[in-house]
Design an enzyme around this catalytic site. Sequence first.
Site, mmCIF file in Angstrom:
data_model
loop_
_atom_site.group_PDB
_atom_site.id
_atom_site.type_symbol
_atom_site.label_atom_id
_atom_site.label_comp_id
_atom_site.label_asym_id
_atom_site.label_seq_id
_atom_site.Cartn_x
_atom_site.Cartn_y
_atom_site.Cartn_z
ATOM 1 N N CYS A 8 0.825 -1.214 0.000
ATOM 2 C CA CYS A 8 0.000 0.000 0.000
ATOM 3 C C CYS A 8 0.858 1.262 0.000
ATOM 4 O O CYS A 8 2.035 1.241 0.355
ATOM 5 C CB CYS A 8 -0.918 -0.021 1.226
ATOM 6 S SG CYS A 8 -2.308 1.117 1.087
ATOM 7 N N ASP A 129 -5.321 -2.152 11.877
ATOM 8 C CA ASP A 129 -4.150 -1.285 11.843
ATOM 9 C C ASP A 129 -3.877 -0.791 13.261
ATOM 10 O O ASP A 129 -4.684 -1.001 14.174
ATOM 11 C CB ASP A 129 -4.425 -0.105 10.897
ATOM 12 C CG ASP A 129 -3.169 0.615 10.448
ATOM 13 O OD1 ASP A 129 -2.070 0.258 10.915
ATOM 14 O OD2 ASP A 129 -3.280 1.539 9.629
#
Length: 208
Positions: A8, A129
């Site tokens: 990402c 996360d």
Amino acid sequence: MAIKIKVCGMKYPDNIAAVTSLGIDYVGFIFYDQSKRYVGNENKQYIESLNSPTKVGVFVNTSIPEILVKTEEFRLNAIQLHGNESADFCHKLKQQSSAIIIKAFGIDINFDWGQLDPYVGVVDYFLFDTKSSSYGGTGIQFDWSLLDQYTLNTPYFLSGGVDAKNIKTALEKKDPRLYALDLNSKFEVEPGLKDINLLTHSINSIKK
């Protein structure tokens, strides 16, 4: 099932080409303009033309119309919601888009796992996360033992400080719901520019 790999925070065509040649499954582009990895529109034509891997657009508290525009413009296959989007918001977005929906949550010791319940059957994946006011990209690992409190069946991406040293620990969890590892800031030369040698070594270790 083999663990999927998402890289990402991509920005630059040459770097994107090098990373996608490593056989990853997902490539992420951040559309949050406060991020150091904000993709902008400069390389839209190149990103739009990518046919593989699965292209993920990362959005933070963005309106549905704007998400839909970006999804069409960049020909995104998946939408990652990294802000405070409600289950109702996700449901409405799902009704208007055929893209995969990934809902991210910032995890810390005080995280209420019960808040995930309304999203079950609404989103395709969760992403866990490290909790941060900057909505990710911290490079800090949360306490992965907290995942023992996760009781739902929805598969998830593991993010937040995944690096070359702790990948083995992640794989040792043997959690069938662990769908993918999200590789980002710990694999960079600078924000948005990935270290190809480091990624190559780490991706090979995941695929063993």
